[in-house]
Design an enzyme around this catalytic site. Structure first.
Site, PDB file in Angstrom:
ATOM      1  N   ASP A 216      -3.164 -14.282 -16.028  1.00 49.29           N
ATOM      2  CA  ASP A 216      -4.044 -14.506 -14.876  1.00 49.29           C
ATOM      3  C   ASP A 216      -4.887 -15.779 -15.069  1.00 49.29           C
ATOM      4  OD1 ASP A 216      -5.109 -13.182 -12.415  1.00 49.29           O
ATOM      5  OD2 ASP A 216      -6.989 -13.219 -13.523  1.00 49.29           O
ATOM      6  N   GLU A 266       6.861 -14.107 -33.014  1.00 51.35           N
ATOM      7  CA  GLU A 266       6.971 -13.193 -34.149  1.00 51.35           C
ATOM      8  C   GLU A 266       7.757 -11.943 -33.772  1.00 51.35           C
ATOM      9  OE1 GLU A 266       2.996 -12.122 -35.334  1.00 51.35           O
ATOM     10  OE2 GLU A 266       2.402 -14.235 -35.454  1.00 51.35           O
TER      11      GLU A 266
HETATM   12  C1  BGC Z   1      -5.470 -12.749  -9.486  1.00 45.17           C
HETATM   13  C2  BGC Z   1      -6.378 -12.262  -8.430  1.00 45.17           C
HETATM   14  C3  BGC Z   1      -7.733 -12.069  -9.052  1.00 45.17           C
HETATM   15  C4  BGC Z   1      -8.223 -13.339  -9.749  1.00 45.17           C
HETATM   16  C5  BGC Z   1      -9.351 -13.063 -10.682  1.00 45.17           C
HETATM   17  C6  BGC Z   1      -6.086 -14.099  -9.712  1.00 45.17           C
HETATM   18  O1  BGC Z   1      -5.484 -15.159  -9.769  1.00 45.17           O
HETATM   19  O2  BGC Z   1      -4.123 -12.817  -9.144  1.00 45.17           O
HETATM   20  O3  BGC Z   1      -5.909 -11.105  -7.815  1.00 45.17           O
HETATM   21  O4  BGC Z   1      -8.654 -11.726  -8.068  1.00 45.17           O
HETATM   22  O5  BGC Z   1      -7.215 -13.905 -10.504  1.00 45.17           O
HETATM   23  O6  BGC Z   1      -8.878 -12.370 -11.792  1.00 45.17           O
END
Ligand code: BGC
Length: 552
Positions: A216, A266
Site C-alpha cells: 500500500d 530467502e
Molecule cells: C489504499 C486505500 C487506502 C489508502 C491509505 C491506498 O492506496 O488502496 O484504500 O485508503 O491507501 O492506506
C-alpha cells in the site's frame, strides 16, 4: 529468471482482488469474512484466475476499511482469526490459486500500541521517533509544521494533547503527520526500528505461506528531509500529483524495497511484491520494478487512460517499453477498491479525479449500457496484452459503481473529511451479488450488509449469469481461458497499422486483437472469431467492441 527455473508465476498471472468486507459473509454480520472467502474459492477456480490479492484483514479499528492497522500479525475478529486465515490459504493452494496479502507500511492505526506509546511519551523520545512528530510553527507552535494536505482532504497534520499538560516547552504540544486520515499516523522510515519491525512482519506472513504482498502507498514511505511546503494542484487526483512532490516517489523508498526483495528471496516459491505507486507515467512506475526491487507495480497510467484509442495505444506502448526496459512484466489493471468501477468510469466524461467518486449530485450521469459495453471491451483488450493483469471482485459480473448510495450509508473517510464535497470510494465497495433470490443476494444468509445493495443487482447475480452464454461472467471465463490457451500473457505485441484511428489493433502470438473505440463500425480482417466482448451480427466490428481473431 534463471535458465533452470520456469518463468515466475507473477509475470503472467491473472490476479483477482478480494475486498474481504464485501466478498462473502459466512457469519452473517453484514461484513464479509475469511470463512466466506474459503467457501467461494471454487467459483474463482471456475472463473480461471491464478491468484488472489486479499485486501486488509488484519486487526484494525476500520477507520479506513482496514487500511489502518493496529496489529500487523493478527486477523481482525470481524474477519475471523489466524486459524481461519491458515485454512483459507491452504484451501486456495489446494486449488492451485496463490495468494498475496495487503501490507500497509506507510502508516499504522492510531490504535497501534506504538502510536499509543508515542502519545504518552515526551517529544524527542524513542517512542515518538517511530512516527513523524514535529513542533508547530508560530509563536506557540499553533500552526502545523507545513502546509501538506491529507489525500482524504483537510490538513495532513494533527496536534496532540500532551500527556504532561503544558509542560512541553515554549512550542506547546507537537503535531504528527498523517497523509491520510488523522487515525493513520505516518511511520518515520528513516528510523531503523521501523525497518526492522516490517522485516519481522514480512517474515510472519511469509512463514505462514503467503505468495507475496501488495504494498500500500509504496511511493509514500519516505518524505523529503526538510518537509518543504507543497500544495497539490486544484482537482488533482487524490493520490497522483505531478512531480516533484515531497512525499511521493522520493529516491529513498527504493532502498526499502531492495531490502524487502532480499527478505523474500530467502523463501522458495517466487514470492512477489506488487507496488501500489501512483506515479504519473509508466516510466516512473517502472522504477519500482527494477530487478532488485519489487516484482510488479500496478499500471495506473493505463487505468487512468480515457476511452480514447490514441491515448490507449500511447500508454500501452510507453508501458511495454518502460517495464520491459527493466525486465519486468507490465501489470495491467482497470478497477480496484479505490476507483470508480470501470463499467461506469468509461462512460463518464472528463473531470472526475480518482478518489473523488461519483454520487447522486454528480453532474452528467453515465449511461449504464454504454458503460457496460465499454467495460467489457476494455477488459477484452486488457486480457489480450502481454504481462500480468488484476481483476477486482464484481467486475466479472459487470457491476457498475453504485452512484445512488444514501449519504447516511457512506463510510469512506474522504466523505467526512471533505464535508461531503467528495463522495469517495464507497460506490465500488458494495457487497457483491451471488444469488438473485437470496438474502443480500447470497452475500450471507441474514440479509445484513455494511453498505446497501441496489435492487437492480438481482439480475447481475452470479447465478443468473452462469447459464447465459452472453453474460459478462461467461465473457470473463472465456477471455481467461483463451488467454491461457494462447499464452497471450507471455507473448509479444506487434501493432497492426492501417486500421481506422479509432481502433487499437495488435497481434499477440497468432491472435489478432481489435478494439473499436469509435462510433462507426470497422471492417474486420479474415480469420476465425475467438471471442467478441459483445456479440454482433455481420462482418463489421461495432462501436465499443473488442474481438480476438485466430489467424489459422
Ligand atoms: C489504499 C486505500 C487506502 C489508502 C491509505 C491506498 O492506496 O488502496 O484504500 O485508503 O491507501 O492506506
Amino acid at each position: 529468471m534463471t535458465s533452470d527455473h520456469a518463468p515466475e508465476w507473477w509475470r503472467t498471472a491473472a490476479i483477482y482482488q478480494i475486498y474481504p468486507r464485501s466478498f462473502s459473509d459466512a457469519d452473517g454480520d453484514g461484513m464479509g469474512d475469511l470463512r466466506g472467502v474459503t467457501t467461494r474459492l471454487d467459483a474463482l477456480r471456475e472463473l480461471g484466475v491464478d491468484a488472489i490479492w486479499l485486501s486488509p484483514f488484519m486487526t484494525s479499528p476500520q477507520r479506513d476499511a482496514g487500511y489502518d492497522v493496529a496489529d500487523y500479525c493478527d486477523v481482525d475478529p470481524l474477519f475471523g482469526d489466524l486459524a481461519d486465515f491458515d485454512a483459507m490459504l491452504a484451501a486456495a493452494h489446494e486449488r492451485g490459486i496463490r495468494m498475496i496479502v495487503d501490507l500497509v507500511p506507510n502508516h499504522s492505526s492510531d490504535q497501534h500500541p506504538w502510536f499509543q506509546e508515542a502519545l504518552k511519551a515526551a517529544p524527542g523520545s524513542r517512542e515518538r521517533a517511530r512516527y513523524i512528530f514535529r513542533d508547530g510553527q508560530g509563536e506557540h507552535g499553533e500552526e502545523p509544521p507545513n502546509n501538506w494536505q491529507s489525500v482524504f482532504g483537510g490538513p495532513a497534520w494533527t496536534r496532540v494533547t500532551e500527556a504532561d499538560g503544558d509542560a512541553t516547552g515554549p512550542n506547546g504540544p507537537q503535531w504528527y503527520l498523517h497523509l491520510f486520515d488523522a487515525s493513520q499516523p505516518d511511520f518515520d522510515w528513516a528510523n531503523e526500528e521501523v525497518r526492522e519491525e516490517f522485516r519481522r512482519i514480512l517474515r510472519f506472513w511469509l512463514d505462514r505461506g503467503v505468495d507475496g504482498f501488495r504494498v500500500d502507498v509504496a511511493h509514500g514511505l519516505v518524505k523529503h528531509d526538510e518537509l518543504p511546503d507543497y500544495m497539490p494542484p486544484e482537482d488533482s487526483d487524490s493520490m497522483g500529483g505531478t512531480e516533484p512532490v515531497p512525499y511521493w516517489g522520493q529516491e529513498g523508498v527504493h532502498e526499502i524495497y531492495r531490502d524487502w526483495h532480499r527478505v523474500l528471496a530467502e523463501y522458495d516459491g517466487d514470492r512477489a511484491l506488487c507496488a501500489e505507486a501512483w506515479m504519473p507515467t509508466a516510466a516512473e512506475v517502472a522504477l519500482w520494478v527494477r530487478p532488485d526491487e519489487m516484482h510488479q507495480a500496478f499500471n495506473f497510467p493505463y487505468l487512468q487512460a480515457p476511452w480514447d484509442a490514441a491515448r490507449l495505444r500511447e500508454v500501452i506502448e510507453e508501458s511495454l517499453e518502460a517495464f520491459g526496459g527493466v525486465g519486468a512484466p507490465t501489470t495491467w489493471v482497470l478497477s480496484n477498491h479505490d476507483v470508480v468501477r470501470h463499467a461506469t468510469r468509461l462512460a463518464l466524461g472528463p473531470g472526475h479525479p480518482q478518489g473523488h467518486g461519483v454520487g447522486p449530485k454528480t453532474p452528467g450521469k453515465p449511461d449504464p449500457a454504454v458503460g457496460l459495453r465499454r467495460g467489457r471491451a476494455a477488459t477484452a483488450l486488457m486480457l489480450a496484452l502481454p504481462g500480468s493483469a488484476y481483476l477486482y471482485q464484481g467486475e466479472e459480473l459487470g457491476l457498475p459503481e453504485v452512484i445512488e448510495l444514501p449519504d447516511d450509508a457512506r463510510q469512506d473517510p474522504t466523505w467526512f473529511r471533505t464535508g461531503g464535497e467528495r463522495y469517495g470510494r464507497d460506490g465500488c465497495r458494495v457487497p457483491i451479488p451471488w444469488e438473485a433470490h437470496a438474502p443480500a443476494y447470497g452475500f450471507n444468509d441474514t440479509g445484513a450488509t455494511w453498505l446497501p445493495q441496489p435492487s437492480e443487482w438481482a439480475e447481475l447475480a452470479r447465478d443468473q449469469q452462469e447459464g447465459d452464454a452472453d453474460s459478462t461472467l461467461n465473457l470473463y471465463k472465456t477471455l481467461l481461458r483463451l488467454r491461457r490457451e494462447h499464452a497471450l500473457a507471455s507473448g509479444e505485441l506487434s501493432w497492426i497499422d492501417g486500421l481506422p484511428p479509432q481502433t487499437v489493433a495488435f497481434r499477440n502470438t497468432g491472435v489478432t486483437v481489435i478494439a473499436n473505440l469509435g462510433a462507426e463500425p470497422v471492417a474486420l480482417p479474415a480469420g476465425r472469431l475467438l471471442v467478441a466482448s459483445t456479440p454482433f451480427d455481420g462482418d463489421a466490428l461495432p462501436a465499443d467492441t473488442t474481438v480476438w481473431i485466430a489467424e489459422d
